[in-house]
Design a protein around this motif. Structure first.
Motif, PDB file in Angstrom:
ATOM      1  N   THR A 112      -3.925   1.677  -3.233  1.00  0.00           N
ATOM      2  CA  THR A 112      -3.804   2.801  -2.272  1.00  0.00           C
ATOM      3  C   THR A 112      -4.732   2.510  -1.149  1.00  0.00           C
ATOM      4  O   THR A 112      -4.522   2.954  -0.172  1.00  0.00           O
ATOM      5  N   LEU A 169      -1.808   6.607 -12.599  1.00  0.00           N
ATOM      6  CA  LEU A 169      -0.604   5.811 -12.078  1.00  0.00           C
ATOM      7  C   LEU A 169      -0.102   4.994 -13.052  1.00  0.00           C
ATOM      8  O   LEU A 169       1.237   4.959 -13.188  1.00  0.00           O
ATOM      9  N   ILE A 218       1.349  -1.986  -6.471  1.00  0.00           N
ATOM     10  CA  ILE A 218       1.018  -0.755  -5.890  1.00  0.00           C
ATOM     11  C   ILE A 218      -0.563  -0.459  -5.594  1.00  0.00           C
ATOM     12  O   ILE A 218      -0.987  -0.457  -6.620  1.00  0.00           O
ATOM     13  N   ARG A 249      -5.627   9.632  -1.777  1.00  0.00           N
ATOM     14  CA  ARG A 249      -4.598   8.510  -1.684  1.00  0.00           C
ATOM     15  C   ARG A 249      -4.147   8.419  -2.802  1.00  0.00           C
ATOM     16  O   ARG A 249      -2.753   7.968  -3.127  1.00  0.00           O
ATOM     17  N   TYR A 250      -4.695   8.829  -4.189  1.00  0.00           N
ATOM     18  CA  TYR A 250      -4.279   8.735  -5.390  1.00  0.00           C
ATOM     19  C   TYR A 250      -3.112   9.832  -5.545  1.00  0.00           C
ATOM     20  O   TYR A 250      -1.997   9.696  -5.994  1.00  0.00           O
ATOM     21  N   SER A 281       0.722  -1.253   0.019  1.00  0.00           N
ATOM     22  CA  SER A 281       0.151  -0.020  -0.104  1.00  0.00           C
ATOM     23  C   SER A 281       0.823   1.484  -0.068  1.00  0.00           C
ATOM     24  O   SER A 281       1.765   1.423   0.752  1.00  0.00           O
ATOM     25  N   SER A 282       0.641   2.237  -0.902  1.00  0.00           N
ATOM     26  CA  SER A 282       1.292   3.444  -0.778  1.00  0.00           C
ATOM     27  C   SER A 282       0.726   4.312   0.081  1.00  0.00           C
ATOM     28  O   SER A 282       1.378   5.417   0.697  1.00  0.00           O
ATOM     29  N   THR A 283      -0.632   4.071   0.701  1.00  0.00           N
ATOM     30  CA  THR A 283      -1.046   4.896   1.752  1.00  0.00           C
ATOM     31  C   THR A 283      -0.567   4.678   3.080  1.00  0.00           C
ATOM     32  O   THR A 283      -0.383   5.412   3.988  1.00  0.00           O
ATOM     33  N   ALA A 289      -0.189   8.449  -3.897  1.00  0.00           N
ATOM     34  CA  ALA A 289       0.674   7.454  -4.326  1.00  0.00           C
ATOM     35  C   ALA A 289       1.210   7.944  -5.647  1.00  0.00           C
ATOM     36  O   ALA A 289       2.361   7.257  -5.983  1.00  0.00           O
ATOM     37  N   GLN A 321       0.330  -2.151 -11.358  1.00  0.00           N
ATOM     38  CA  GLN A 321      -0.865  -1.722 -10.717  1.00  0.00           C
ATOM     39  C   GLN A 321      -2.118  -2.394 -11.247  1.00  0.00           C
ATOM     40  O   GLN A 321      -2.248  -2.630 -12.401  1.00  0.00           O
TER      41      GLN A 321
END
Length: 242
Positions: A82, A181, A80, A103-104, A52-54, A107, A171
């Protein structure tokens, strides 16, 4: 999977206990640990690990996956996401789960940092001059010095470029934010399409976004999900499908 010549195995992840645990098992094992073990027991199988990028630090993630790429001899990939699970927020000290747009946005900056760290070790950095006492050309190892909305990261990583140069970026979002992304950063994008037309339209959109991001149209490979129903007869398979 390896004996069947499958290229890679993939595991999803959510950093919170799922609500359905009362009636069904969840996927609680950390996929980095689990697929790291799988990679150690195989020779050719790639491992695609969801992160998770979050709810991760870009520096730690970049270091972990660069390290994994080395020890697997170039078989590491990170998917990846979010994170849609709102319950994760309380596990990381947040009062509430960030909205989709936020979130994006995070990201995108997250992946800017990760890829910047991975690219910090330039070709030709290794000198390995034992007689002269010189190991590396430090001019080929670049600091990142990123200062943005969400992250401040100096770099460089203490891990040089791996066998692939850098791990594969995957992704899986089909939303506008996910497609953005994919176009900017992804090597592979997962999707599900119920018809051939939907699949073609998705591929064209990914290509368009890659070009808009200054990349080649074919820079992003599309992996289309397929559900296979197996029964003893065609009639039974069609009944199961229905």
């Amino acid at each position: 999977a390896e004996d069947a010549k499958i290229d890679a195995v993939f595991l999803g992840d959510a950093p919170a206990l799922r609500d359905e645990i009362g009636s069904a098992p969840g996927t609680g094992l950390d996929p980095l640990v689990l697929l790291g073990h799988v990679a150690a027991r195989t020779e050719r199988l790639g491992v695609v690990i969801t992160s998770s990028s979050t709810y991760n630090s870009p520096y730690n993630l970049a270091r972990r996956f660069q390290s994994l790429d080395h020890v697997t001899k170039g078989r590491a990939a990170v998917n990846i996401v979010t994170t849609a699970a709102a319950a994760a927020a309380a596990n990381f000290g947040l009062a509430e789960h960030p909205g989709r747009t936020e979130r994006y946005r995070r990201a995108a900056e997250f992946l800017e940092v990760v890829t910047g760290l991975w690219d910090g070790w330039r070709p030709g950095w290794l000198v390995a001059d034992k007689a002269g006492g010189r190991y590396a050309d430090t001019t080929r190892i670049e600091r990142l010095d990123h200062a943005g909305e969400h992250f401040s990261v100096a770099g460089p990583l203490p891990v040089p470029a791996g066998p692939q140069g850098r791990p594969i970026l995957v992704q899986a979002g089909g939303s506008a934010g996910g497609l953005e992304l994919a176009g900017r950063f992804a090597d592979v994008v997962f999707t599900v399409a119920q018809t051939l037309g939907e699949a073609v339209d998705f591929r064209q959109e990914v290509r368009r976004r890659a070009v808009a991001a200054g990349r080649r149209a074919d820079s992003v490979k599309v992996s289309l999900g397929v559900v296979v129903l197996v029964e003893p007869t065609t009639a039974q398979a069609r009944q199961r499908l229905a």
